[in-house]
Enzyme design. Sequence first.
Site, PDB file in Angstrom:
ATOM      1  N   TYR A 183      -6.730  28.476 -33.897  1.00  0.00           N
ATOM      2  CA  TYR A 183      -7.837  28.961 -34.722  1.00  0.00           C
ATOM      3  C   TYR A 183      -7.393  29.893 -35.863  1.00  0.00           C
ATOM      4  CZ  TYR A 183     -11.560  26.792 -32.071  1.00  0.00           C
ATOM      5  OH  TYR A 183     -12.405  25.868 -31.510  1.00  0.00           O
ATOM      6  N   GLU A 202      -6.222  18.048  -5.499  1.00  0.00           N
ATOM      7  CA  GLU A 202      -6.220  17.389  -6.811  1.00  0.00           C
ATOM      8  C   GLU A 202      -7.458  17.702  -7.631  1.00  0.00           C
ATOM      9  OE1 GLU A 202      -6.595  12.903  -8.773  1.00  0.00           O
ATOM     10  OE2 GLU A 202      -6.153  13.097  -6.625  1.00  0.00           O
TER      11      GLU A 202
END
Length: 396
Positions: free
Chosen positions: A138, A224
């Site tokens: 940014y 996971e």
Amino acid sequence: MALAPEGPAASFFEALDRHRASLRAALRRGGEAPARGETSRASSSEVLASIENIIQGVVASLASNEAPVFMMDNRSSWENIKFEDSVGLQMVSHCTTRKIKSDSPKSAQNFALILKILSMIYRLVQSNTYATKRDIYYTDSQLFGTQTVVDNIINDISCMLKVPRRSLHILSTSKGLVAGNLSFTEEDGTRVSCMGCSTAVAVPSNIQGLRNVITDAKFLLIVEKDATFQRLLDDQFCSKMSPCIVVTGKGVPDLNTRLLVKKLWDLFHLPLFTLVDADPHGIEIMCIYKYGSLSMSFEAHNLTVPAIRWLGLLPSDLQRLNVPQNTLIPLTKRDQMKLDSLLKRPYVTCQPFWRREMEIMAASKMKAEIQALTFLSPDYLSRVYLPNKLKFGGWI
């Protein structure tokens, strides 16, 4: 010191305790200290000197009326990778390179972006301040175009300078979560406890800065998917299996989640297990934690934990548990290509039990998500499957 009063009887953890003893014995045979707690890190002066050398090379080229060039190790080629079962995938010392030319239409912009980010890193290191990759993006989003461009350049710079990425004073935004018998102090002095039964703590963005890390966990479970992680929290798994730690990287793990798992291993050498879908994608995620990834192989020593074991969901479990056929999913062409690729990976040769599971999947041409176990009962995963696996040593 116990951090939680709940949990199974001590006899429940006999298999885990034996496994932990074998892990520590293996470390002693390998000549590793019982606990390090810190992975390698370049000093600020070393990073600054490396950047200065690069810039001096650019200036020397310009003074000679030559177009400056950056030489980058090729991080996307398996030819540049070697495998050691004690470390995982790591980049060879003399690997093929690629040129980022300042006078080439194809790479001139990339050359300029590397210079810009190098100058930002130099200021961060010199002033002992930190920024996130998002902060870097940014500063000039129109110039960089996408966050991915910034991410790739930062990894390239880390590889080019031969220093861990966190030594560049650039942090990643964490997406992972952790819960269970764990507490620590963050760099700013904030004390964090992960003991909540139904809530989780975000993985910190500066793992290197963690201090006073305390746990009496018998094991660490890497999950996971976030949905499975949240279900375990809802079922109060951390309390019922206390003392333990549960971590999720919400799919492919971010750097901070991998660093946290690595730090906990270095500090405590507790048994680590993975719970992933019985599909090629889940297996690859497990391999990233255990052996590392192609793109980050230059930092393998700081990220991989080869002691990790596969707890579930194993393809062989599907038949053993009589999981209904209609809950299984046919492998797609993409799945089959991924599975073929995994079977050719160098680490499969030292994991015959893993190979057998993948061959079962290949022969059946079916895959399954962890949620398939809910067809046996809604809480089968937390009430039956995981406790039995942990009590009787059902890992490979």
